[in-house]
Design an enzyme around this catalytic site. Structure first.
Site: not given
Length: 394
Positions: A87, A150
């Protein structure tokens, strides 16, 4: 290994093992957190492994988020995990070109996620696939993992360690190819200052919470200056800064409440409880001196976790440093001033180090980029760590 729903990434034709090409393919997929497509980016990455006959699992562990797991068994021996996140943060505006249309200009690959941390994922993948294609004689297993979420809640890493516990882990983050064995954590107390409401036309009949918050900020500033006097040899000292303020109820009313959210960065050896206790001491002193206002910590905003460290004298740190030296990279240990998923792995008692291409200065920034030379050197770094840990260098 993974107990939730799975899907297998499609087998796709891939280019030669070109770290720049893979980084570009990954950056071209918008995996913004929230709202982006993590699975599509993982399918690109997984396709490079699946096309070479390796088992690929895409674990959609919750809506909008997924993990990729690729185990590569070279023989009996320990398990090394290569990990980073798929991400990215929102791109924002002001880019010189579209953030998800990566290009190489003057030796730099531009695009959101190029440094944080798709360049690391590409370098790790290419290093591992080189060893696979060469049928390297190693003793043990490498598990390549790319996790979701994350940048927000670290839910991908936390889910991953429920079913996977390697003997050691390398986390890819932009470190300028310096090996890091520690990083800061964070806790974010929400402080509420309470006054007495009144009509704005008669402010003397109330106690203005916004004015109280302004006074309190000076006290908190002094605490933040005192924190800088402490020091950790790898991460530097702790910090604290106000990041959000929310006060008042109406434009014609004396505010009864005002909230200040603080970002408190913790160094290894500190705890959330210790940091919150220091803030509470400031609030108690403020209330005692200014009894018209009441100040307290009413909540903690989300954060990615506490600080962590793998001891300098741990054998895995020594092995990783020897690998760095073998490919001509710097061998002085450092620390990361931001947080990453190392926190989750160290909490599970997994020896972990952090290293990757790119720099902290471009993380989350406009025109994020990574130097092509660092991408290529990162492949050599990750390959060397694998060989030293699972080979004769161990």
């Amino acid at each position: 290994m993974i107990t939730t729903d799975r899907s297998t990434a499609p087998v796709a034709a891939t280019d030669a093992l070109d770290v720049v090409a893979l980084t570009q393919q990954l950056v071209a997929v918008d995996s913004t957190n929230p709202g982006g497509d993590e699975v599509a980016a993982l399918d690109v990455l997984g396709g490079w492994f699946a096309a070479r006959g390796l088992q690929v699992e895409v674990d959609r562990y919750r809506d909008g988020h997924a993990n990729l797991v690729v185990p590569v068994d070279f023989g009996p021996g320990p398990t090394l995990m290569l990990n980073s996140h798929i991400d990215v943060v929102p791109a924002g505006s002001g880019w010189r070109q579209p953030p998800f249309a990566p290009s190489v200009v003057d030796g730099r690959l531009y695009g959101r996620g190029s440094a944080d941390a798709k360049g690391s994922l590409a370098a790790m993948a290419v290093a591992l696939l080189q060893l696979v294609e060469e049928r390297a004689e190693l003793d043990g297993t490498v598990v390549f993992t790319a996790v979701g979420d994350e940048e927000a809640g670290s839910t991908g890493a936390r889910h991953l360690v429920q079913g996977l516990h390697p003997d050691a882990c390398v986390v890819g983050e932009p470190t300028g190819l310096q090996l890091l064995s520690a990083h800061k954590g964070s806790v974010r107390p929400v402080v509420e200052v309470r006054g007495v409401p009144a009509h704005a036309a008669t402010p003397h009949q109330g106690v203005n919470a916004v004015e109280g918050a302004a006074l309190l900020l000076g006290r908190l500033r002094r605490l933040s200056e005192q924190l800088l006097e402490r020091n950790h040899p790898l991460t530097g000292g702790p910090t604290m800064t106000p990041v959000l303020i929310d006060g008042g109820e109406a434009p014609n009313a004396v505010p009864e409440r005002c909230r200040i959210t603080l970002d408190r960065r913790l160094v290894p050896g500190e705890s959330d409880a210790d940091a919150l206790a220091e803030v509470q001491q400031v609030l108690d002193s403020f209330t005692a001196e200014h009894p018209r206002w009441q100040a307290s910590v009413v909540a903690c905003a989300p954060s990615t976790g506490g600080p962590s460290e793998t001891p300098r004298d741990h054998p895995f740190v020594a092995t990783a440093l020897a690998a760095m030296e073998s490919v001509g990279e710097r061998t002085d240990l450092g620390g990361l001033v931001v947080n990453c998923d190392m926190t989750t792995f160290r909490a599970a008692d997994i020896p972990t180090v952090v290293v990757g291409p790119g720099t902290l200065a471009v993380m989350h920034a406009i025109d994020e980029h990574v130097e092509v030379d660092q991408l290529q050197r990162a492949v050599a770094v990750h390959r060397a760590i694998i060989e030293h840990y699972l080979g004769s260098g161990r």
